[in-house]
Design an enzyme around this catalytic site. Structure first.
Site, PDB file in Angstrom:
ATOM      1  N   CYS A  87      39.765  61.757  45.187  1.00 46.69           N
ATOM      2  CA  CYS A  87      38.969  61.130  44.127  1.00 46.69           C
ATOM      3  C   CYS A  87      39.241  59.631  43.941  1.00 46.69           C
ATOM      4  O   CYS A  87      38.754  58.830  44.723  1.00 46.69           O
ATOM      5  CB  CYS A  87      39.165  61.917  42.829  1.00 46.69           C
ATOM      6  SG  CYS A  87      37.874  61.597  41.635  1.00 46.69           S
ATOM      7  N   HIS A 188      40.005  68.065  42.894  1.00 44.85           N
ATOM      8  CA  HIS A 188      41.335  68.238  42.321  1.00 44.85           C
ATOM      9  C   HIS A 188      41.639  69.728  42.339  1.00 44.85           C
ATOM     10  O   HIS A 188      40.844  70.532  42.791  1.00 44.85           O
ATOM     11  CB  HIS A 188      41.353  67.739  40.873  1.00 44.85           C
ATOM     12  CG  HIS A 188      40.959  66.312  40.717  1.00 44.85           C
ATOM     13  ND1 HIS A 188      41.818  65.276  40.951  1.00 44.85           N
ATOM     14  CD2 HIS A 188      39.787  65.748  40.332  1.00 44.85           C
ATOM     15  CE1 HIS A 188      41.198  64.124  40.707  1.00 44.85           C
ATOM     16  NE2 HIS A 188      39.957  64.378  40.341  1.00 44.85           N
TER      17      HIS A 188
HETATM   18  N1  GLN Z   1      37.987  56.936  37.834  1.00 43.31           N
HETATM   19  C1  GLN Z   1      37.217  57.476  38.894  1.00 43.31           C
HETATM   20  C2  GLN Z   1      35.873  58.015  38.461  1.00 43.31           C
HETATM   21  O1  GLN Z   1      35.701  58.353  37.312  1.00 43.31           O
HETATM   22  C3  GLN Z   1      38.024  58.520  39.628  1.00 43.31           C
HETATM   23  C4  GLN Z   1      38.308  59.743  38.784  1.00 43.31           C
HETATM   24  C5  GLN Z   1      39.218  60.752  39.420  1.00 43.31           C
HETATM   25  O2  GLN Z   1      40.121  60.441  40.202  1.00 43.31           O
HETATM   26  N2  GLN Z   1      39.004  61.994  39.030  1.00 43.31           N
HETATM   27  O3  GLN Z   1      35.003  58.128  39.264  1.00 43.31           O
END
Ligand code: GLN
Length: 238
Positions: A87, A188
Site C-alpha cells: 500500500c 493488508h
Molecule cells: N495513505 C495512502 C492512501 O490512503 C496509503 C494507505 C495505506 O497504506 N493503507 O492511499
C-alpha cells in the site's frame, strides 16, 4: 524499511511470517530494520527489501529519507533483490503520490506510474479483497483487506485480477504490481498470514539467487488455508 512508521494493520507481521516459514525449514533468515535517518545500508547485500503501508502523514515524513536511499534501493532492485511492498510503500515506488490535500509526495520513480487520491477523504477504497493470481504458475486466489485513498491507474503487469473489492483504484479490474522480483499490493492483513504462496514464492526466489533449485519443504498450512477459505466463502459465494 521504516517498520516503526509504516506498520498499518500490523503489516510488519509480514516479516515475522517470512522468518517463521524459513525457521520451520531450517533456512537461515536475518531481518535488519532500517529507520528514518539511519546510515544508508548497502541494500544490494540483502535478499529482500520490505516496505509496509501507512497513512499520508507517515508517507510525508519518510519521503525525503526514502529519496536519500534511492540509489541503494535502485541498485538492489536492478541486481535482482526482491521488493515486497504494501500500500503506502507500493505508492512510494512510483514517481509521486498526490495525497488528498493535493500535495505531491515524491516517490522513487522505479515504476512508471503515479497515484492520486481524490480530494474528498470520504472517497476511499475500504474493503475485504480477493485477487486471482498466477504468479506461482498456478491459479491462486489471495485475500486481504484494503484501505486506501490513492488511485493507481494503468498498471500493465498487475499482481492479479480482482474478484471482490477494488484493487489499484476504485472498482478496478486489477490489483497490485508484479515482476519476477517485485510483489506490490494494496493488501493488508498482514497480507502473508492467509496467503502462504506469496511467502514461499519470495523465499524460493531468494534461494534460487543463491544457487539452490530445491523445492521448499511443505509446511502444515491447514490453519492459514482454512482462514482464507472462510473469507473466500463469505465474499464470493452468492
Ligand atoms: N495513505 C495512502 C492512501 O490512503 C496509503 C494507505 C495505506 O497504506 N493503507 O492511499
Amino acid at each position: 524499511m521504516y517498520g516503526d512508521m509504516l506498520d498499518l494493520y500490523g503489516d510488519s507481521g509480514n516479516m515475522e511470517i517470512i522468518q517463521y516459514r524459513c525457521r520451520m525449514r531450517g533456512i537461515d533468515c536475518t531481518v535488519d530494520g532500517y529507520s528514518l535517518g539511519s546510515e544508508i545500508p548497502d541494500l544490494s547485500k540483502y535478499d529482500l527489501i520490505y516496505i509496509g503501508g501507512g497513512a499520508d502523514l507517515e508517507q510525508q515524513h519518510i519521503s525525503a529519507d526514502l529519496l536519500r536511499c534511492r540509489d541503494s534501493i535502485k541498485a538492489a532492485y536492478e541486481s535482482g533483490v526482491f521488493l515486497f511492498l504494501i500500500c503506502g510503500g507500493y505508492q512510494l515506488m512510483f514517481k509521486y503520490y498526490r495525497d488528498a490535500d493535493g500535495n505531491d509526495i515524491p516517490g522513487l520513480g522505479l515504476f512508471d506510474y503515479c497515484t492520486v487520491a481524490p480530494s474528498s477523504r470520504k472517497m476511499r477504497c475500504i474493503s475485504n479483497i480477493v485477487v486471482r493470481t498466477h504468479f506461482t504458475g498456478k491459479e491462486v486466489d489471495i485475500v486481504g483487506f484494503e484501505n486506501h485513498g490513492g488511485q493507481t491507474q494503468g498498471v500493465r503487469t498487475p499482481l492479479g485480477e480482482v474478484l471482490f473489492g477494488n484493487g489499484n483504484c476504485s472498482r478496478s479490474k486489477y490489483e497490485g504490481y508484479f515482476e519476477k522480483n517485485v510483489i506490490a499490493t494494496y493488501m493488508h492483513g498482514p497480507c502473508l498470514s492467509k496467503n502462504p504462496e506469496i511467502s514461499d514464492y519470495m523465499i524460493s526466489y531468494c534461494l534460487k539467487r543463491h544457487g539452490s533449485d530445491d523445492e521448499l519443504a511443505p509446511l502444515d498450512d491447514r490453519l492459514e488455508n482454512e482462514c482464507r477459505q472462510v473469507m473466500l466463502d463469505r465474499l464470493l459465494k452468492k
